[in-house]
Design a protein around this motif. Structure first.
Motif, mmCIF file in Angstrom:
data_model
loop_
_atom_site.group_PDB
_atom_site.id
_atom_site.type_symbol
_atom_site.label_atom_id
_atom_site.label_comp_id
_atom_site.label_asym_id
_atom_site.label_seq_id
_atom_site.Cartn_x
_atom_site.Cartn_y
_atom_site.Cartn_z
ATOM 1 N N TRP A 161 -1.375 12.324 -2.596
ATOM 2 C CA TRP A 161 -1.960 12.647 -1.302
ATOM 3 C C TRP A 161 -1.044 13.531 -0.466
ATOM 4 O O TRP A 161 -1.327 13.819 0.684
ATOM 5 C CB TRP A 161 -2.326 11.372 -0.534
ATOM 6 N N GLY A 162 0.097 13.993 -1.078
ATOM 7 C CA GLY A 162 0.860 15.049 -0.438
ATOM 8 C C GLY A 162 2.296 14.761 -0.042
ATOM 9 O O GLY A 162 3.078 15.690 0.117
ATOM 10 N N ALA A 163 2.667 13.495 0.145
ATOM 11 C CA ALA A 163 4.026 13.195 0.605
ATOM 12 C C ALA A 163 5.049 13.499 -0.488
ATOM 13 O O ALA A 163 4.824 13.211 -1.671
ATOM 14 C CB ALA A 163 4.129 11.734 1.015
ATOM 15 N N SER A 164 6.174 14.077 -0.093
ATOM 16 C CA SER A 164 7.259 14.396 -1.007
ATOM 17 C C SER A 164 8.572 13.978 -0.358
ATOM 18 O O SER A 164 8.920 14.465 0.720
ATOM 19 C CB SER A 164 7.272 15.902 -1.309
ATOM 20 N N ASN A 191 0.846 -1.186 0.000
ATOM 21 C CA ASN A 191 0.000 0.000 0.000
ATOM 22 C C ASN A 191 0.884 1.238 0.000
ATOM 23 O O ASN A 191 2.059 1.195 0.305
ATOM 24 C CB ASN A 191 -0.960 -0.009 1.197
ATOM 25 N N ARG A 192 0.304 2.374 -0.388
ATOM 26 C CA ARG A 192 1.129 3.550 -0.597
ATOM 27 C C ARG A 192 1.764 4.058 0.675
ATOM 28 O O ARG A 192 2.864 4.597 0.648
ATOM 29 C CB ARG A 192 0.316 4.642 -1.281
ATOM 30 N N GLY A 193 1.101 3.878 1.820
ATOM 31 C CA GLY A 193 1.701 4.308 3.076
ATOM 32 C C GLY A 193 2.952 3.522 3.385
ATOM 33 O O GLY A 193 3.967 4.065 3.817
ATOM 34 N N ALA A 194 2.898 2.200 3.144
ATOM 35 C CA ALA A 194 4.067 1.363 3.417
ATOM 36 C C ALA A 194 5.208 1.727 2.494
ATOM 37 O O ALA A 194 6.368 1.796 2.901
ATOM 38 C CB ALA A 194 3.707 -0.107 3.259
ATOM 39 N N GLY A 221 16.402 2.227 -13.455
ATOM 40 C CA GLY A 221 14.997 2.140 -13.837
ATOM 41 C C GLY A 221 14.021 2.383 -12.707
ATOM 42 O O GLY A 221 12.830 2.086 -12.833
ATOM 43 N N CYS A 222 14.487 2.968 -11.619
ATOM 44 C CA CYS A 222 13.680 3.066 -10.405
ATOM 45 C C CYS A 222 12.442 3.932 -10.581
ATOM 46 O O CYS A 222 11.325 3.521 -10.255
ATOM 47 C CB CYS A 222 14.540 3.597 -9.259
ATOM 48 N N ALA A 223 12.605 5.153 -11.099
ATOM 49 C CA ALA A 223 11.467 6.069 -11.208
ATOM 50 C C ALA A 223 10.394 5.506 -12.132
ATOM 51 O O ALA A 223 9.195 5.550 -11.812
ATOM 52 C CB ALA A 223 11.941 7.432 -11.714
ATOM 53 N N ALA A 224 10.806 4.961 -13.270
ATOM 54 C CA ALA A 224 9.833 4.400 -14.218
ATOM 55 C C ALA A 224 9.091 3.225 -13.600
ATOM 56 O O ALA A 224 7.872 3.068 -13.785
ATOM 57 C CB ALA A 224 10.545 3.974 -15.499
ATOM 58 N N ARG A 225 9.804 2.402 -12.855
ATOM 59 C CA ARG A 225 9.161 1.249 -12.219
ATOM 60 C C ARG A 225 8.135 1.702 -11.187
ATOM 61 O O ARG A 225 7.024 1.171 -11.117
ATOM 62 C CB ARG A 225 10.213 0.374 -11.553
ATOM 63 N N LEU A 226 8.475 2.684 -10.362
ATOM 64 C CA LEU A 226 7.536 3.170 -9.357
ATOM 65 C C LEU A 226 6.267 3.716 -9.995
ATOM 66 O O LEU A 226 5.160 3.467 -9.509
ATOM 67 C CB LEU A 226 8.199 4.249 -8.495
ATOM 68 N N GLU A 227 6.427 4.453 -11.086
ATOM 69 C CA GLU A 227 5.244 5.024 -11.742
ATOM 70 C C GLU A 227 4.388 3.943 -12.400
ATOM 71 O O GLU A 227 3.163 4.071 -12.446
ATOM 72 C CB GLU A 227 5.677 6.071 -12.765
ATOM 73 N N ARG A 228 5.019 2.878 -12.903
ATOM 74 C CA ARG A 228 4.247 1.768 -13.465
ATOM 75 C C ARG A 228 3.439 1.060 -12.396
ATOM 76 O O ARG A 228 2.279 0.695 -12.603
ATOM 77 C CB ARG A 228 5.174 0.755 -14.137
ATOM 78 N N GLU A 229 4.058 0.850 -11.244
ATOM 79 C CA GLU A 229 3.427 0.051 -10.195
ATOM 80 C C GLU A 229 2.483 0.868 -9.321
ATOM 81 O O GLU A 229 1.593 0.301 -8.676
ATOM 82 C CB GLU A 229 4.506 -0.601 -9.327
ATOM 83 N N HIS A 230 2.657 2.195 -9.305
ATOM 84 C CA HIS A 230 1.866 3.044 -8.419
ATOM 85 C C HIS A 230 1.407 4.288 -9.180
ATOM 86 O O HIS A 230 2.138 5.283 -9.243
ATOM 87 C CB HIS A 230 2.684 3.443 -7.184
ATOM 88 N N PRO A 231 0.211 4.257 -9.764
ATOM 89 C CA PRO A 231 -0.272 5.385 -10.566
ATOM 90 C C PRO A 231 -0.393 6.693 -9.788
ATOM 91 O O PRO A 231 -0.477 7.761 -10.404
ATOM 92 C CB PRO A 231 -1.645 4.905 -11.048
#
Length: 204
Positions: free
Chosen positions: A156-159, A3-6, A117-127
């Motif tokens: 939802w705001g986290a940076s 989940n996104r919080g984790a 490939g980290c950023a691309a992978r995160l965006e694929r897995e977490h819209p």
């Protein structure tokens, strides 16, 4: 999928429970067939403007809070040390001693590939995340070290800003990750490069 919080907690770094476990865990045994790689000390992290760094013990195994994108590649033979400040900044160093120089080269290459490939992978897995990364170059230390940056912003705001380094000395590979709430423009890249040089020079 986490989940996104984790995942946000993993991206930023260590939870309080992980920090407590690092302090209480037993020190790691020396690798077979050689001396024990030395780890960074708290004072060797990039200075924080308002807080001192604190260091956990050198501990056998993977860190409880796995570094984003590369955590699943860390073997059970990893040895790690966690660091934190009194505010919103934390770090971890993970070191792996391979059976040969060739295996160490391959493992360092795997970590670099995952960071590439980290950023691309995160965006694929977490819209719901916008991820950007930057390569800060190779450092001329021992067999080399490579420095990366990753920024994640959730809808939802986290940076969060993270810096990573992968370095090698012979058959020993070390990964260093620094994390803080905020943007990459606020990250201490020069200080982190100095920390990386120290980490690789201290491996043996």
């Amino acid at each position: 999928m986490r989940n996104r919080g984790a995942l946000a907690a993993t991206t930023v770094g260590l939870c309080v429970a992980a920090t407590a476990a690092a302090v209480a865990a037993p020190a790691a045994a020396a690798p077979a067939g050689g001396g024990e790689p030395r780890f960074l000390s708290a004072r060797e992290l990039p200075p924080h403007p308002t807080s001192a760094w604190h260091a956990g013990r050198v501990t056998a195994g993977q860190p409880e809070a796995l570094p984003v994108c590369v955590g699943e590649a860390l073997p059970s033979t990893s040895v790690h040390r966690t660091f934190w400040t009194d505010l919103d900044t934390n770090a971890v160093q993970v070191t792996v001693v391979e059976r040969s120089t060739q295996r160490a080269k391959e493992f360092a290459g795997l970590l670099r590939k995952k960071l590439d490939g980290c950023a691309a992978r995160l965006e694929r897995e977490h819209p719901d995340v916008d991820a950007k990364q930057k390569y800060y170059g190779k450092l001329d230390v021992e067999e080399g070290a490579h420095v990366y940056g990753l920024h994640t912003k959730w809808n939802w705001g986290a940076s969060d800003a993270n810096l990573f380094a992968v370095g090698r000395d012979g058959r020993t590979v070390t990964l260093v990750r620094w994390g803080q709430l905020g943007k990459l423009s606020d990250a201490p890249v020069s200080g982190f490069k100095a920390t990386t040089r120290t980490a690789v020079n201290k491996l043996y």
